[in-house]
Design a protein around this motif. Structure first.
Motif, PDB file in Angstrom:
ATOM      1  N   GLN A   1      -8.048   3.514 -10.350  1.00  0.00           N
ATOM      2  CA  GLN A   1      -8.136   2.988 -10.787  1.00  0.00           C
ATOM      3  C   GLN A   1      -6.321   3.186 -11.802  1.00  0.00           C
ATOM      4  O   GLN A   1      -5.500   2.603 -11.987  1.00  0.00           O
ATOM      5  CB  GLN A   1      -8.978   3.009 -12.637  1.00  0.00           C
ATOM      6  CG  GLN A   1      -9.693   1.887 -12.211  1.00  0.00           C
ATOM      7  CD  GLN A   1     -10.667   1.852 -13.173  1.00  0.00           C
ATOM      8  OE1 GLN A   1     -10.461   2.396 -14.572  1.00  0.00           O
ATOM      9  NE2 GLN A   1     -12.538   1.907 -12.840  1.00  0.00           N
ATOM     10  N   ALA A   2      -7.019   4.921 -11.686  1.00  0.00           N
ATOM     11  CA  ALA A   2      -5.173   5.099 -11.859  1.00  0.00           C
ATOM     12  C   ALA A   2      -4.128   5.415 -11.065  1.00  0.00           C
ATOM     13  O   ALA A   2      -3.433   4.782 -11.260  1.00  0.00           O
ATOM     14  CB  ALA A   2      -5.436   6.759 -12.239  1.00  0.00           C
ATOM     15  N   GLN A   3      -4.458   5.060  -9.936  1.00  0.00           N
ATOM     16  CA  GLN A   3      -3.814   5.025  -8.768  1.00  0.00           C
ATOM     17  C   GLN A   3      -3.501   3.195  -9.494  1.00  0.00           C
ATOM     18  O   GLN A   3      -1.497   3.170  -8.966  1.00  0.00           O
ATOM     19  CB  GLN A   3      -3.847   5.321  -7.170  1.00  0.00           C
ATOM     20  CG  GLN A   3      -3.247   4.920  -6.483  1.00  0.00           C
ATOM     21  CD  GLN A   3      -3.358   4.849  -4.864  1.00  0.00           C
ATOM     22  OE1 GLN A   3      -4.661   4.842  -4.709  1.00  0.00           O
ATOM     23  NE2 GLN A   3      -2.591   4.659  -4.294  1.00  0.00           N
ATOM     24  N   GLU A   4      -3.778   2.459  -9.574  1.00  0.00           N
ATOM     25  CA  GLU A   4      -3.797   1.688  -9.846  1.00  0.00           C
ATOM     26  C   GLU A   4      -2.577   1.466 -11.167  1.00  0.00           C
ATOM     27  O   GLU A   4      -1.116   0.700 -11.382  1.00  0.00           O
ATOM     28  CB  GLU A   4      -4.429   0.289 -10.609  1.00  0.00           C
ATOM     29  CG  GLU A   4      -5.215   0.326  -8.502  1.00  0.00           C
ATOM     30  CD  GLU A   4      -4.128  -0.571  -7.385  1.00  0.00           C
ATOM     31  OE1 GLU A   4      -3.566  -1.439  -7.566  1.00  0.00           O
ATOM     32  OE2 GLU A   4      -3.756  -0.203  -6.605  1.00  0.00           O
ATOM     33  N   GLU A   5      -2.556   2.136 -11.661  1.00  0.00           N
ATOM     34  CA  GLU A   5      -2.299   1.728 -12.796  1.00  0.00           C
ATOM     35  C   GLU A   5      -0.820   3.000 -13.100  1.00  0.00           C
ATOM     36  O   GLU A   5      -0.439   2.723 -13.535  1.00  0.00           O
ATOM     37  CB  GLU A   5      -2.345   2.793 -14.566  1.00  0.00           C
ATOM     38  CG  GLU A   5      -2.744   2.575 -15.432  1.00  0.00           C
ATOM     39  CD  GLU A   5      -2.385   1.241 -16.352  1.00  0.00           C
ATOM     40  OE1 GLU A   5      -1.377   0.171 -16.878  1.00  0.00           O
ATOM     41  OE2 GLU A   5      -3.629   0.787 -15.448  1.00  0.00           O
TER      42      GLU A   5
ATOM     43  N   ALA B   1       0.354  -1.056   0.068  1.00  0.00           N
ATOM     44  CA  ALA B   1       0.261   0.273   0.037  1.00  0.00           C
ATOM     45  C   ALA B   1       0.211   1.434  -0.037  1.00  0.00           C
ATOM     46  O   ALA B   1       1.868   1.072   0.403  1.00  0.00           O
ATOM     47  CB  ALA B   1      -1.073  -0.196   1.293  1.00  0.00           C
ATOM     48  N   GLY B   2       0.769   2.477  -0.050  1.00  0.00           N
ATOM     49  CA  GLY B   2       1.011   3.342  -0.649  1.00  0.00           C
ATOM     50  C   GLY B   2       0.080   4.293  -1.207  1.00  0.00           C
ATOM     51  O   GLY B   2      -0.371   4.114  -2.079  1.00  0.00           O
ATOM     52  N   ASP B   3       0.925   5.604  -1.388  1.00  0.00           N
ATOM     53  CA  ASP B   3       0.036   6.824  -2.550  1.00  0.00           C
ATOM     54  C   ASP B   3       0.879   6.496  -4.202  1.00  0.00           C
ATOM     55  O   ASP B   3       1.970   6.710  -3.866  1.00  0.00           O
ATOM     56  CB  ASP B   3       0.811   7.867  -2.170  1.00  0.00           C
ATOM     57  CG  ASP B   3       0.041   8.997  -3.272  1.00  0.00           C
ATOM     58  OD1 ASP B   3      -0.647   8.662  -4.075  1.00  0.00           O
ATOM     59  OD2 ASP B   3       0.326  10.244  -2.787  1.00  0.00           O
ATOM     60  N   ALA B   4       0.513   5.446  -4.778  1.00  0.00           N
ATOM     61  CA  ALA B   4       0.895   5.520  -5.761  1.00  0.00           C
ATOM     62  C   ALA B   4       1.356   6.578  -7.492  1.00  0.00           C
ATOM     63  O   ALA B   4       2.142   5.989  -7.722  1.00  0.00           O
ATOM     64  CB  ALA B   4       0.594   4.459  -6.437  1.00  0.00           C
ATOM     65  N   GLY B   5       0.733   7.240  -6.312  1.00  0.00           N
ATOM     66  CA  GLY B   5       1.752   8.641  -7.287  1.00  0.00           C
ATOM     67  C   GLY B   5       2.094   8.806  -6.721  1.00  0.00           C
ATOM     68  O   GLY B   5       2.994   9.706  -7.356  1.00  0.00           O
ATOM     69  N   SER B   6       2.898   8.424  -6.180  1.00  0.00           N
ATOM     70  CA  SER B   6       4.190   9.276  -5.587  1.00  0.00           C
ATOM     71  C   SER B   6       5.682   7.802  -5.181  1.00  0.00           C
ATOM     72  O   SER B   6       5.472   6.904  -4.970  1.00  0.00           O
ATOM     73  CB  SER B   6       4.404   9.556  -3.869  1.00  0.00           C
ATOM     74  OG  SER B   6       5.541   9.942  -3.417  1.00  0.00           O
TER      75      SER B   6
END
Length: 443
Positions: free
Chosen positions: A287-291, A22-27
């Protein structure tokens, strides 16, 4: 470094199995922290290194002694056969036709004997045979090595004598000659002195064997220089081809993987920005975070295939452990560099050979287990074909076999190894197992 055993985890080799949780995938920083700190190899204790070196020295010495003993027997047999052959040749020396008739079978026999002797030297003394030589040179080598083989037999006889007197002195000091200690000490010292001298004689005889092979069967200086120039030109061309192929593969990975995922990420963010439904916008952002996480993992995989940072930071053993951990199949990894890490270029080539070989097994071999062994093998004699230590590699799987050594992936690995004057071989009979071996100079 001592032997290590590592079992691969269940994570995939692709991009989706290499990311953190887990975590902020955008970072990108959060994704980088998910991997954890790079492990630092712990060097094996010095006694283990000395033990391994002593064991290798003992094995090499025993093999050299066995090789000289066999060579002495073959030299004696050659001497007994050379006397009647020489007399037969002398009787027809003035008759060209008869001389050729006698020389023809002698040359054939000499070629067979030379092949047997070269196999002996390669097996027991680590002397690589030359690539090719004319039959006449093989006959000359067979004759020239007879006195050298007898010299080796004399050295071994003196060594046995020294060992006998050393044991006599040892036993005399403790058992027999307790009333005559000076005689026991003198006898033991004489035996020890003979053992030291004959040990040097064994080493020198092996060097003479290598020199005779190089002198009689090896190419001349101009031929050797020409062959070396051809080898360098070929390896340079192969390296250029391998670099171009690697560049094209990286471009395909970026275009078909990371670029497509970034495009999908942009589309999801655009739809989320235009959406007026907060719940739908939240799903799109998720979904954008997972991508984004998948794109980062794919980018990290591409970077690892270009050059893994852990190879420079922690060394080859840790880099190979990371390959084993990222493999979906169990990888039995054994690593022993004798306490002396290989040069950077050799380590890089070995890493890529192991990484590509494991990837090929996972994709094509239908295997259940992979075995990887890296070990340091010393020539130790300065012999022909081995100016120093080499690093050996073995990759074996229990799959279906049938791998094509001329295939694109294996050919690329062979080019990488050849660029460092190494040797690469693939043995993959139908039904398996497939075995890939490589040998690289450590310097």
């Amino acid at each position: 470094m001592g032997e290590t055993e590592t079992a691969g985890g269940t994570g995939g080799t692709g991009g989706t199995g290499a990311v953190g949780s887990a975590g902020d995938a955008g970072s990108a920083d959060d994704a980088g922290r998910a991997e954890g700190p790079v492990p630092v190899p712990v060097p094996a204790p010095a006694p283990a290194h000395r033990e391994a070196s002593l064991r290798r020295f003992t094995v090499r010495g025993g093999r050299a002694l066995a090789g000289l003993a066999i060579g002495a027997l073959t030299a004696l047999a050659g001497l007994l056969a050379a006397v009647p052959a020489g007399l037969a040749l002398l009787t027809v020396l003035a008759l060209p036709g008869a001389r050729r008739a006698v020389l023809r079978p002698l040359t054939a026999v000499g070629a067979r004997v030379a092949r047997a002797e070269l196999r002996r030297l390669e097996t027991f003394c680590g002397i690589r045979p030359p690539a090719g030589y004319p039959p006449a040179d093989a006959l000359r080598y067979t004759l020239y090595r007879i006195p050298l083989g007898l010299l080796g037999g004399m050295v071994l006889a003196l060594m046995a004598t020294g060992l006998f007197w050393f044991l006599v002195g040892l036993l005399g000091w403790f058992v027999i000659l307790v009333d005559y200690p000076l005689e026991a000490i003198g006898t033991g010292l004489l035996g020890a002195f003979l053992l030291v001298l004959t040990a040097q004689g064994v080493y020198g005889t092996v060097l003479l064997e290598a020199g005779l092979v190089r002198r009689v069967l090896g190419p001349g200086p101009h031929a050797a220089l020409r062959r070396r120039i051809d080898e360098l030109a070929t390896s340079r061309s192969e390296v250029v081809d391998a670099v171009d192929e690697e560049r094209r593969r990286i471009e395909r990975d970026l275009h078909d993987g990371v670029q497509q995922q970034l495009v999908a990420l942009g589309i999801l963010l655009g739809r989320a920005r235009r959406s007026t439904d907060p719940e739908r916008a939240g799903r799109l952002l998720h979904q954008a975070q997972e991508e984004n996480r998948r794109a980062l993992a794919e980018l990290r995989e591409v970077a690892w295939r270009v050059h893994p940072a852990v190879l420079d930071e922690a060394g080859l053993s840790v880099a190979l452990e990371s390959v084993a951990e990222r493999s979906p199949l169990p990888v039995d990894l054994g690593y022993d560099d004798g306490g002396r890490p290989p040069a950077r270029r050799a380590a890089t080539v070995l890493y890529f050979v192991v990484s590509e070989a494991v990837t090929n097994v996972v994709k094509h071999a239908d295997a259940t287990r992979i075995r990887v062994r890296v070990h340091r093998a010393g020539n130790g004699n300065g012999n022909e074909g081995g100016g120093g230590d080499t690093l050996g590699l073995l990759v074996e799987d229990d799959g279906r076999g049938g791998a094509d050594p001329a295939g694109g992936g294996l050919t690329g690995l062979a080019r990488r190894v050849a660029a460092l004057d190494g040797r690469f071989a693939v043995h993959s009979p139908p039904g398996g197992p497939t075995t890939i071996t490589a040998e690289l100079p450590c310097a």
